[in-house]
Each structure stands twice: as structure tokens, then as C-alpha cells.
Design an enzyme around this catalytic site. Structure first.
Site, PDB file in Angstrom:
ATOM      1  N   HIS A   1      -5.709  -7.487 -14.147  1.00  0.00           N
ATOM      2  CA  HIS A   1      -6.602  -6.416 -14.604  1.00  0.00           C
ATOM      3  C   HIS A   1      -5.981  -5.027 -14.514  1.00  0.00           C
ATOM      4  O   HIS A   1      -6.273  -4.168 -15.338  1.00  0.00           O
ATOM      5  CB  HIS A   1      -7.892  -6.414 -13.776  1.00  0.00           C
ATOM      6  CG  HIS A   1      -8.812  -7.554 -14.108  1.00  0.00           C
ATOM      7  ND1 HIS A   1     -10.125  -7.595 -13.717  1.00  0.00           N
ATOM      8  CD2 HIS A   1      -8.608  -8.706 -14.794  1.00  0.00           C
ATOM      9  CE1 HIS A   1     -10.702  -8.707 -14.147  1.00  0.00           C
ATOM     10  NE2 HIS A   1      -9.791  -9.415 -14.796  1.00  0.00           N
TER      11      HIS A   1
ATOM     12  N   CYS B   1       5.474  -2.262   4.926  1.00  0.00           N
ATOM     13  CA  CYS B   1       5.471  -1.414   6.123  1.00  0.00           C
ATOM     14  C   CYS B   1       4.582  -2.100   7.157  1.00  0.00           C
ATOM     15  O   CYS B   1       4.298  -3.290   7.020  1.00  0.00           O
ATOM     16  CB  CYS B   1       5.044   0.019   5.808  1.00  0.00           C
ATOM     17  SG  CYS B   1       3.379   0.221   5.167  1.00  0.00           S
TER      18      CYS B   1
HETATM   19  C1  RB5 Z   1       5.072   2.878  11.255  1.00  0.00           C
HETATM   20  O1  RB5 Z   1       4.786   2.891  12.619  1.00  0.00           O
HETATM   21  C2  RB5 Z   1       3.802   2.692  10.442  1.00  0.00           C
HETATM   22  O2  RB5 Z   1       3.050   3.849  10.480  1.00  0.00           O
HETATM   23  C3  RB5 Z   1       4.148   2.310   9.030  1.00  0.00           C
HETATM   24  O3  RB5 Z   1       4.894   1.138   9.031  1.00  0.00           O
HETATM   25  C4  RB5 Z   1       2.984   2.044   8.095  1.00  0.00           C
HETATM   26  O4  RB5 Z   1       2.075   1.169   8.644  1.00  0.00           O
HETATM   27  C5  RB5 Z   1       2.364   3.227   7.513  1.00  0.00           C
HETATM   28  O5  RB5 Z   1       1.408   3.170   6.744  1.00  0.00           O
END
Ligand code: RB5
Length: 145
Positions: free
Chosen positions: A100, A67
Site C-alpha cells: 500500500h 538500530c
Molecule cells: C542507541 O542507544 C539507540 O538510541 C538507537 O539504537 C535507537 O534505538 C534510536 O532510535
């Protein structure tokens, strides 16, 4: 044994996820992509739970989630029983998270970690093995109340 990886991302991790898939496939690792499949905004917990579910159901041993920060995916994946997700920002913690902590999901942040380092982290994580021994009972304790 040939490694098989379940992978997923949200819009914030879309580009890096594609780079990781390309990198792993070149190395002969089988990768199944659980989305998202575009840069259109989506909710990372949905994807995290899909990939985490594959691990929990033992359809895959290992997963990778990308993400923006690597953080939200990790929090969401860890809500699924049997999943040990970690966010790593360097190869040393990636290695330790496997040797670990027997981490079975690696989370990365595309907005934090550059491509070259991210691929290095992936390689270090995949190459490392759980040491068991004294670490086993501690890892088992993750699942007890
Ligand atoms: C998306 O904008 C962002 O919040 C997501 O990709 C991530 O970083 C969330 O933890």
C-alpha cells in the site's frame, strides 16, 4: 531481477544487521553494508542518511536500517526526499508497508524484535510488491507540500 539491498545499523542494531546480511546472502540477495562496522557507540542519523541517500540517488531501490528500537533510524531516513521508511514489528505490517505504501526502507529494532521474527519480517517485506492503482496517488502525495 536480482535484488540489491543497501543496509546499515548503529551499535544497537549491529548484531541483527549481521544476521540479516547472512540471511539475505544465503538467499542470493546482493547486500551492500554502509556500516557501522562495530559495536562502538555511533550516531544513527549518520548511517540512516547514508543509506537513505543511496535510495534517493537511485543507486539502490531498497534499504534496511537496524538500530536499538527501529525508531530513530526511521525518523532520520524519512527526512531524505523520496524515502519512505517504515518501522515494522510484524510481517503483516511489513507486507502492507510495501503493497500500500511502497516503503523503500525497512527499519528494525534489535532490542525489540527477536532474530527469527526479524528475518521473517525482512522476507515478507522483500517478497511483497507495491499494488499501485488507488495507492499510487496517495503515495505521490507524500512528496507534495
Ligand atoms: C542507541 O542507544 C539507540 O538510541 C538507537 O539504537 C535507537 O534505538 C534510536 O532510535
Amino acid at each position: 531481477m536480482k535484488q540489491r539491498i543497501a543496509i546499515g545499523c548503529d551499535h544497537g542494531g549491529f548484531n541483527l544487521k549481521n544476521k540479516i546480511i547472512e540471511h539475505l546472502e544465503k538467499k542470493g540477495v546482493e547486500v551492500e553494508d554502509f556500516g557501522t562496522y562495530s559495536q562502538e557507540s555511533c550516531d544513527y542519523p549518520v548511517i540512516a542518511k547514508k543509506v537513505a541517500g543511496e535510495i534517493a540517488q537511485k543507486r539502490f531501490e531498497l534499504g534496511i536500517l537496524v538500530c536499538g528500537s527501529g525508531l530513530g533510524m526511521c525518523i532520520a531516513a524519512n527526512k531524505v526526499k523520496g524515502v519512505r521508511a517504515v518501522t515494522c514489528f510484524d510481517a503483516t505490517t511489513a507486507r502492507l508497508s510495501k503493497s500500500h505504501n511502497n516503503a523503500n526502507v525497512l527499519c528494525l529494532g534489535e532490542r525489540i524484535t527477536g532474530e527469527y521474527l526479524a528475518l521473517d519480517i525482512v522476507d515478507a517485506w522483500l517478497k511483497s510488491e507495491f499494488e499501485g492503482g488507488r495507492h499510487q496517488k496517495r503515495v505521490d502525495m507524500f512528496e507534495t507540500p
